[in-house]
Design a protein around this motif. Structure first.
Motif, PDB file in Angstrom:
ATOM      1  N   THR A 215       0.790  -1.158   0.072  1.00  0.00           N
ATOM      2  CA  THR A 215       0.122  -0.086  -0.020  1.00  0.00           C
ATOM      3  C   THR A 215       0.728   1.068   0.002  1.00  0.00           C
ATOM      4  N   GLU A 216       2.245   0.799  -0.013  1.00  0.00           N
ATOM      5  CA  GLU A 216       3.037   2.484  -0.256  1.00  0.00           C
ATOM      6  C   GLU A 216       2.982   2.879  -1.591  1.00  0.00           C
ATOM      7  N   ILE A 217       2.076   3.472  -2.027  1.00  0.00           N
ATOM      8  CA  ILE A 217       1.871   3.968  -3.140  1.00  0.00           C
ATOM      9  C   ILE A 217       1.927   5.317  -3.284  1.00  0.00           C
ATOM     10  N   ASP A 218       2.595   6.001  -4.145  1.00  0.00           N
ATOM     11  CA  ASP A 218       2.404   7.530  -4.140  1.00  0.00           C
ATOM     12  C   ASP A 218       1.066   7.956  -5.220  1.00  0.00           C
ATOM     13  N   THR A 219       0.211   8.412  -4.496  1.00  0.00           N
ATOM     14  CA  THR A 219      -1.119   8.886  -5.222  1.00  0.00           C
ATOM     15  C   THR A 219      -1.049  10.189  -5.772  1.00  0.00           C
ATOM     16  N   SER A 220       0.080  11.065  -5.274  1.00  0.00           N
ATOM     17  CA  SER A 220      -0.204  12.610  -5.384  1.00  0.00           C
ATOM     18  C   SER A 220      -0.043  12.847  -6.837  1.00  0.00           C
ATOM     19  N   LYS A 221       0.342  12.070  -7.979  1.00  0.00           N
ATOM     20  CA  LYS A 221       0.347  12.566  -9.358  1.00  0.00           C
ATOM     21  C   LYS A 221      -0.832  11.986  -9.872  1.00  0.00           C
ATOM     22  N   TYR A 222      -1.806  11.053  -9.332  1.00  0.00           N
ATOM     23  CA  TYR A 222      -3.067  10.667 -10.096  1.00  0.00           C
ATOM     24  C   TYR A 222      -4.000  11.852 -10.258  1.00  0.00           C
ATOM     25  N   PRO A 223      -4.820  11.827 -11.356  1.00  0.00           N
ATOM     26  CA  PRO A 223      -5.638  12.760 -11.654  1.00  0.00           C
ATOM     27  C   PRO A 223      -6.731  12.739 -10.965  1.00  0.00           C
ATOM     28  N   PRO A 224      -7.440  13.764 -10.777  1.00  0.00           N
ATOM     29  CA  PRO A 224      -8.720  13.766  -9.954  1.00  0.00           C
ATOM     30  C   PRO A 224      -9.748  13.049 -10.781  1.00  0.00           C
ATOM     31  N   LEU A 225     -10.722  12.395  -9.995  1.00  0.00           N
ATOM     32  CA  LEU A 225     -11.982  11.684 -10.595  1.00  0.00           C
ATOM     33  C   LEU A 225     -12.677  11.973 -11.716  1.00  0.00           C
ATOM     34  N   LYS A 226     -12.938  13.519 -11.531  1.00  0.00           N
ATOM     35  CA  LYS A 226     -13.703  13.942 -12.627  1.00  0.00           C
ATOM     36  C   LYS A 226     -13.058  14.102 -13.977  1.00  0.00           C
ATOM     37  N   LYS A 227     -11.613  14.055 -13.851  1.00  0.00           N
ATOM     38  CA  LYS A 227     -10.667  14.178 -14.954  1.00  0.00           C
ATOM     39  C   LYS A 227     -10.443  12.798 -15.388  1.00  0.00           C
ATOM     40  N   ALA A 228     -10.252  11.752 -14.332  1.00  0.00           N
ATOM     41  CA  ALA A 228     -10.110  10.331 -14.654  1.00  0.00           C
ATOM     42  C   ALA A 228     -11.015   9.700 -15.698  1.00  0.00           C
ATOM     43  N   ILE A 229     -12.330   9.977 -15.390  1.00  0.00           N
ATOM     44  CA  ILE A 229     -13.625   9.322 -16.210  1.00  0.00           C
ATOM     45  C   ILE A 229     -13.875  10.067 -17.515  1.00  0.00           C
ATOM     46  N   VAL A 230     -13.005  11.050 -17.896  1.00  0.00           N
ATOM     47  CA  VAL A 230     -13.383  11.450 -19.126  1.00  0.00           C
ATOM     48  C   VAL A 230     -13.348  10.307 -20.327  1.00  0.00           C
ATOM     49  N   ALA A 231     -11.911   9.822 -20.445  1.00  0.00           N
ATOM     50  CA  ALA A 231     -11.665   8.952 -21.425  1.00  0.00           C
ATOM     51  C   ALA A 231     -12.867   7.746 -21.593  1.00  0.00           C
ATOM     52  N   PRO A 232     -12.881   6.896 -20.468  1.00  0.00           N
ATOM     53  CA  PRO A 232     -13.909   6.015 -20.614  1.00  0.00           C
ATOM     54  C   PRO A 232     -15.415   6.432 -20.845  1.00  0.00           C
ATOM     55  N   LEU A 233     -15.840   7.832 -20.259  1.00  0.00           N
ATOM     56  CA  LEU A 233     -17.105   8.347 -20.502  1.00  0.00           C
ATOM     57  C   LEU A 233     -17.212   8.720 -22.009  1.00  0.00           C
ATOM     58  N   VAL A 234     -16.224   9.213 -22.818  1.00  0.00           N
ATOM     59  CA  VAL A 234     -16.125   9.583 -23.950  1.00  0.00           C
ATOM     60  C   VAL A 234     -16.375   8.165 -24.914  1.00  0.00           C
ATOM     61  N   ALA A 235     -15.382   7.292 -24.679  1.00  0.00           N
ATOM     62  CA  ALA A 235     -15.773   5.748 -25.410  1.00  0.00           C
ATOM     63  C   ALA A 235     -17.194   5.249 -25.202  1.00  0.00           C
ATOM     64  N   VAL A 236     -17.521   5.297 -24.125  1.00  0.00           N
ATOM     65  CA  VAL A 236     -18.933   4.767 -23.798  1.00  0.00           C
ATOM     66  C   VAL A 236     -20.010   5.485 -24.722  1.00  0.00           C
ATOM     67  N   ILE A 237     -19.836   6.864 -24.691  1.00  0.00           N
ATOM     68  CA  ILE A 237     -21.042   7.542 -25.236  1.00  0.00           C
ATOM     69  C   ILE A 237     -20.883   7.383 -26.850  1.00  0.00           C
ATOM     70  N   LEU A 238     -19.673   7.543 -27.368  1.00  0.00           N
ATOM     71  CA  LEU A 238     -19.495   7.311 -28.548  1.00  0.00           C
ATOM     72  C   LEU A 238     -20.035   5.915 -29.167  1.00  0.00           C
ATOM     73  N   LEU A 239     -19.856   4.996 -28.429  1.00  0.00           N
ATOM     74  CA  LEU A 239     -20.151   3.522 -28.878  1.00  0.00           C
ATOM     75  C   LEU A 239     -21.366   3.212 -28.646  1.00  0.00           C
ATOM     76  N   MET A 240     -22.119   3.985 -27.655  1.00  0.00           N
ATOM     77  CA  MET A 240     -23.747   4.017 -27.612  1.00  0.00           C
ATOM     78  C   MET A 240     -24.603   4.505 -28.428  1.00  0.00           C
ATOM     79  N   ILE A 241     -24.024   5.428 -29.178  1.00  0.00           N
ATOM     80  CA  ILE A 241     -24.792   6.501 -29.652  1.00  0.00           C
ATOM     81  C   ILE A 241     -25.725   5.722 -31.027  1.00  0.00           C
TER      82      ILE A 241
END
Length: 432
Positions: A215-241
Motif C-alpha cells: 500500500t506504499e503507493i504515491d497517489t499525489s500524481k494521480y488525476p482527480p476523479l472528474k478528469k479520470a473518467i473523461v476517457a471511458p465516458l467519451v468511449a461509452v458515449i460514442l459507442l452507445m450512440i
C-alpha cells in the motif's frame, strides 16, 4: 485450399500439441503455429496446403488485430496516467470497509469494462484489496475471487480484445456485443460477491507486512476523479450512440456508424487532454502499444490454429455428435467457448478459436449471430484461468499466493463464469 478438407483427427492432434507445448512453457505463438503445422500434416495436407491453412487463418484475425492495436491508445492512457487507479480508489472509498468485497469486485469490474486488460485491472486493485483485507480480516482467496470475478464480469462488457473478437467473429458491432453482455455481467458480479463473502474466512489471511508493503503507493500524481473518467465516458458515449438510436428509432443517431477502431483512440486522446497530459501522448500510446503486442501475437497464433480447425471437418463431427446426443444445437456456442478458452487459458484466444473454428457451424444450427457471440463470449470465461496461461500467474503474484493456493480458486472462478454463461444461454439461446 481447392476444396481440400483436413481430417478432424489432425485438427485435434494439432490442438493437443499446441496445448502441451504451452504447458511446457514454449512461447504460445510458436506453440500454436507448430500445433497447426503438425496437425495439418497429420490431417493429410501437403506442405503447400499447410502454409495456405496458416495464411488463411492468420488473415481471418487481422480485423480483430487492428482494432486491438487501436484500443491500445485508450488502455495506455488509463494505465499510465493513473486514471484507472483513481477510479478504483474512489469506488472502494465510496463503499467503505463494510462492503469491501462488493467495492473491490465493482472496482475491478468497472476498470476492466472501461478498456483495461483484466490482468492489469487485478494488478491495479490488488494493493487496495490487500490493505482492506488486512484491516477487515478477509482471506486472500476471497479477495482474489472478488477481483477476478469482478474482472470477468467487466470483461464481457468491455472494448477489450475478447469482446472485439466476439463481435468480429460474427460480423457484429462492438457496442451491440457489449450491451448484450450487460445482464450476464450483473449476475456474474452478484455471484462473485455472494461466493467471495462465503469464503472470506477461508484460506490464508493477509499479513501486516504484505499490507504495508503493497500500500506504499504515491497517489499525489494521480488525476482527480472528474478528469479520470473523461476517457471511458467519451468511449461509452460514442459507442452507445448507434445502439441508442436504433432502440429509440432516431435515424440521426442510428446512422452514426463509427467503428471502434476510431472511437477508442479518440476517447483516449480526449481523456489525455482533459487530464492535462497532452505532452505525454507519445509515452502513453507507446505504452499502450507495448501492452497490446503480446495479445496481438497470441491472436495471430490463434488464427493459425483456427485456420487448421476451420479447414478440417471437426466442426461437422461435433455437430453430428450433438445431433446424435439429442441435446439442443444452441449449446454448441457456449461449449465451444468453454473448451477453446480452457485449452488456451485465455478468454480472447478462446473466443478467436471458437468463432473461427465453430462459428459457421453454430450459425448453421439456427443460432442468431448476437446470441452466438454472447454465448461464446461468456463461455470463454468459465475455465480460462488455468496454469498454462499468463493470467493465472499474474493474479497469483498480485496476492502473494502459492501455485497450490491459486489452484484452489479455479472452481470458484468457474462458478462465476458458469453463471454468466447459463444466464446468457437462457436469455439469448432460449428466451429471446
Amino acid at each position: 485450399m481447392d476444396g481440400f478438407t483436413i481430417s478432424w483427427i489432425g485438427a485435434l492432434v494439432g490442438l493437443a500439441i499446441a496445448i502441451v507445448l504451452i504447458l511446457r512453457k514454449l512461447n504460445p505463438v510458436y506453440a500454436l503455429f507448430l500445433g497447426a503445422i503438425v496437425g495439418a500434416l497429420i490431417g493429410e495436407a501437403n506442405l503447400e496446403q499447410t502454409i495456405n491453412v496458416l495464411v488463411s487463418g492468420t488473415q481471418s484475425v487481422m480485423g480483430t488485430v487492428i482494432r486491438v492495436l487501436a484500443a491500445g491508445v485508450l488502455a495506455g492512457v488509463m494505465m499510465e496516467s493513473g486514471a484507472a487507479e483513481t477510479i478504483a480508489q474512489a469506488i472502494v472509498k465510496k463503499f467503505g470497509g463494510g462492503k469491501a468485497i462488493l467495492a473491490l469486485a465493482l472496482a475491478t469490474m468497472i476498470i476492466t469494462a472501461v478498456g483495461v486488460f483484466i490482468p492489469v485491472a487485478v494488478l491495479i486493485v490488488a494493493p487496495i484489496a490487500l490493505s482492506v483485507g488486512n484491516k477487515m480480516g478477509i482471506s486472500k482467496l476471497a479477495l482474489l475471487l472478488a477481483l477476478s470475478g469482478g474482472g470477468k464480469a467487466g470483461n464481457i462488457i468491455s472494448p477489450n480484445p475478447n469482446t472485439i473478437a466476439a463481435a468480429r467473429g460474427f460480423g457484429l458491432d462492438l457496442s451491440d456485443v457489449m450491451i448484450a453482455g450487460f445482464v450476464p455481467a450483473i449476475f456474474g458480479l452478484v455471484v462473485t460477491v455472494i461466493v467471495a463473502s462465503l469464503l472470506k474466512r477461508k484460506g490464508v489471511m493477509v499479513s501486516d507486512a504484505e499490507a504495508v508493503q503493497d500500500t506504499e503507493i504515491d497517489t499525489s500524481k494521480y488525476p482527480p476523479l472528474k478528469k479520470a473518467i473523461v476517457a471511458p465516458l467519451v468511449a461509452v458515449i460514442l459507442l452507445m450512440i448507434n445502439p441508442i438510436g436504433s432502440i429509440a428509432g432516431i435515424d440521426a443517431l442510428s446512422s452514426f456508424k463509427v467503428d471502434a477502431m476510431y472511437i477508442l483512440p479518440i476517447a483516449g486522446v480526449v481523456g489525455m487532454l482533459a487530464m492535462g497530459q497532452g505532452k505525454h501522448i507519445l509515452k502513453y500510446t507507446a505504452s499502450g502499444l507495448n501492452k497490446m503486442t503480446a495479445t496481438v501475437l497470441i491472436l495471430i497464433g490463434a488464427g493459425g490454429i483456427a485456420g487448421l480447425i476451420s479447414a478440417s471437418d471437426l466442426s461437422t463431427q461435433v455437430v453430428s455428435l450433438i445431433e446424435a446426443s439429442g441435446i439442443s444445437g444452441t449449446f454448441l456456442a457456449p461449449i465451444s467457448g468453454v473448451l477453446m478458452a480452457a485449452a488456451t487459458a485465455s478468454t480472447s484466444t478462446g473466443v478467436i478459436l471458437a468463432t473461427g473454428s465453430f462459428g459457421q457451424a453454430i450459425l448453421d444450427m439456427g443460432t442468431a449471430p448476437m446470441a452466438a457471440a454472447v454465448m461464446v463470449h461468456t463461455g470463454a470465461t468459465v475455465i480460462d484461468s488455468l496454469p498454462q496461461g499468463n493470467y493465472f500467474h499474474v493474479t497469483a503474484g498480485s496476492m502473494n499466493m502459492s501455485i497450490k493456493q491459486r489452484m484452489g480458486l479455479i472452481p470458484y472462478e468457474a462458478i462465476v463464469g458458469g453463471t454468466m454463461t447459463i444466464v446468457a444461454t437462457l436469455m439469448y439461446g432460449f428466451l429471446l
